[in-house]
Design a protein around this motif. Structure first.
Motif, mmCIF file in Angstrom:
data_model
loop_
_atom_site.group_PDB
_atom_site.id
_atom_site.type_symbol
_atom_site.label_atom_id
_atom_site.label_comp_id
_atom_site.label_asym_id
_atom_site.label_seq_id
_atom_site.Cartn_x
_atom_site.Cartn_y
_atom_site.Cartn_z
ATOM 1 N N VAL A 134 53.129 44.235 42.568
ATOM 2 C CA VAL A 134 51.944 44.352 41.727
ATOM 3 C C VAL A 134 51.068 43.120 41.907
ATOM 4 N N GLN A 135 49.772 43.366 42.043
ATOM 5 C CA GLN A 135 48.813 42.271 42.132
ATOM 6 C C GLN A 135 47.733 42.464 41.076
ATOM 7 N N LEU A 136 47.366 41.358 40.439
ATOM 8 C CA LEU A 136 46.302 41.355 39.455
ATOM 9 C C LEU A 136 45.242 40.357 39.894
ATOM 10 N N GLN A 137 44.020 40.805 39.983
ATOM 11 C CA GLN A 137 42.925 39.943 40.420
ATOM 12 C C GLN A 137 41.890 39.863 39.319
ATOM 13 N N ALA A 138 41.788 38.682 38.715
ATOM 14 C CA ALA A 138 40.820 38.458 37.640
ATOM 15 C C ALA A 138 39.551 37.838 38.208
ATOM 16 N N SER A 139 38.434 38.200 37.617
ATOM 17 C CA SER A 139 37.154 37.642 38.031
ATOM 18 C C SER A 139 36.185 37.679 36.847
ATOM 19 N N GLY A 140 35.033 37.038 37.035
ATOM 20 C CA GLY A 140 33.988 37.095 36.028
ATOM 21 C C GLY A 140 33.804 35.828 35.216
ATOM 22 N N GLY A 141 34.664 34.850 35.435
ATOM 23 C CA GLY A 141 34.516 33.598 34.716
ATOM 24 C C GLY A 141 33.290 32.826 35.188
ATOM 25 N N GLY A 142 32.967 31.765 34.447
ATOM 26 C CA GLY A 142 31.830 30.947 34.828
ATOM 27 C C GLY A 142 31.453 29.993 33.721
ATOM 28 N N LEU A 143 30.273 29.413 33.874
ATOM 29 C CA LEU A 143 29.730 28.460 32.909
ATOM 30 C C LEU A 143 28.645 29.159 32.090
ATOM 31 N N LEU A 195 34.867 39.529 31.752
ATOM 32 C CA LEU A 195 35.943 39.336 32.710
ATOM 33 C C LEU A 195 36.488 40.693 33.145
ATOM 34 N N SER A 196 36.898 40.762 34.395
ATOM 35 C CA SER A 196 37.510 41.971 34.938
ATOM 36 C C SER A 196 38.862 41.629 35.524
ATOM 37 N N CYS A 197 39.753 42.588 35.499
ATOM 38 C CA CYS A 197 41.081 42.410 36.092
ATOM 39 C C CYS A 197 41.452 43.702 36.796
ATOM 40 N N VAL A 198 41.514 43.644 38.120
ATOM 41 C CA VAL A 198 41.881 44.805 38.914
ATOM 42 C C VAL A 198 43.357 44.727 39.250
ATOM 43 N N ALA A 199 44.068 45.802 38.973
ATOM 44 C CA ALA A 199 45.505 45.846 39.203
ATOM 45 C C ALA A 199 45.839 46.806 40.328
ATOM 46 N N TYR A 255 55.081 40.746 28.940
ATOM 47 C CA TYR A 255 54.280 41.025 30.136
ATOM 48 C C TYR A 255 55.069 40.656 31.371
ATOM 49 N N ARG A 256 54.978 41.504 32.387
ATOM 50 C CA ARG A 256 55.780 41.310 33.579
ATOM 51 C C ARG A 256 54.992 40.652 34.711
ATOM 52 N N TYR A 257 53.716 40.990 34.826
ATOM 53 C CA TYR A 257 52.931 40.489 35.962
ATOM 54 C C TYR A 257 51.692 39.756 35.452
ATOM 55 N N TRP A 258 51.351 38.695 36.196
ATOM 56 C CA TRP A 258 50.241 37.838 35.789
ATOM 57 C C TRP A 258 49.292 37.597 36.952
ATOM 58 N N GLY A 259 48.000 37.554 36.641
ATOM 59 C CA GLY A 259 47.010 37.173 37.630
ATOM 60 C C GLY A 259 46.887 35.659 37.696
ATOM 61 N N ARG A 260 46.061 35.179 38.602
ATOM 62 C CA ARG A 260 45.913 33.741 38.808
ATOM 63 C C ARG A 260 44.999 33.059 37.804
ATOM 64 N N GLY A 261 44.164 33.784 37.146
ATOM 65 C CA GLY A 261 43.297 33.165 36.158
ATOM 66 C C GLY A 261 41.880 32.946 36.656
ATOM 67 N N THR A 262 40.966 32.930 35.695
ATOM 68 C CA THR A 262 39.560 32.660 35.988
ATOM 69 C C THR A 262 39.035 31.694 34.931
ATOM 70 N N GLN A 263 38.293 30.700 35.381
ATOM 71 C CA GLN A 263 37.835 29.638 34.481
ATOM 72 C C GLN A 263 36.618 30.088 33.686
ATOM 73 N N VAL A 264 36.678 29.871 32.390
ATOM 74 C CA VAL A 264 35.533 30.082 31.499
ATOM 75 C C VAL A 264 35.205 28.749 30.853
ATOM 76 N N THR A 265 33.963 28.318 31.010
ATOM 77 C CA THR A 265 33.512 27.060 30.415
ATOM 78 C C THR A 265 32.290 27.335 29.551
ATOM 79 N N VAL A 266 32.378 26.945 28.293
ATOM 80 C CA VAL A 266 31.285 27.161 27.351
ATOM 81 C C VAL A 266 30.730 25.803 26.949
ATOM 82 N N SER A 267 29.483 25.571 27.253
ATOM 83 C CA SER A 267 28.856 24.291 26.935
ATOM 84 C C SER A 267 28.178 24.363 25.572
ATOM 85 N N SER A 268 28.144 23.224 24.908
ATOM 86 C CA SER A 268 27.546 23.183 23.563
ATOM 87 C C SER A 268 26.070 22.845 23.611
#
Length: 121
Positions: free
Chosen positions: A1-10, A19-23, A108-121
């Motif tokens: 099983v592969q999980l690919q997360a995307s959509g993070g950003g500043l 965010l999206s996660c394709v399995a 949870y059995r399977y994990w994706g690598r993660g996507t960075q979310v940064t929220v500036s003030s």
């Protein structure tokens, strides 16, 4: 099983991200999907989950984030609105060991690598 997360950003406080996660690798519709996050210096924490019984949210994100899934596309989503600086973290998607996995990371059995979310003030 592969999980690919995307959509993070500043993004600025008050803004939105999706965010999206394709399995791939097994029957997507049969398993719960969840999102977790880990901020610098903190433990990984539960954010949201969708299973056969509905949706579950952590208290800090209730009303601002919405988890959904498209079984035809093998994809889970996390719509993030009214973002706050404290939402800054690496966000991980995960696929449950069962159809009823919930807020417990151990369910949870399977994990994706993660996507960075940064929220500036």
């Amino acid at each position: 099983v592969q999980l690919q997360a995307s959509g993070g950003g500043l993004v600025q406080a008050g803004g939105s991200l999706r965010l999206s996660c394709v399995a791939s690798g097994r029957a997507f519709r049969n398993y719960a999907m969840g999102w977790f996050r880990q901020a610098p210096g903190k433990d990984r924490e539960f954010v949201a989950a969708v299973n056969w019984y509905g949706k579950i949210y952590a208290d800090p994100v209730q009303g601002r984030l919405n988890i959904s899934r498209d079984n035809a596309k093998n994809t889970a989503y996390l719509q993030m609105n009214s973002l706050k600086p404290e939402d800054t973290a690496v966000y991980y998607c995960a696929q449950g060991a069962t159809h009823y996995s919930n807020r417990d990371a151990g369910s949870y059995r399977y994990w994706g690598r993660g996507t960075q979310v940064t929220v500036s003030s």
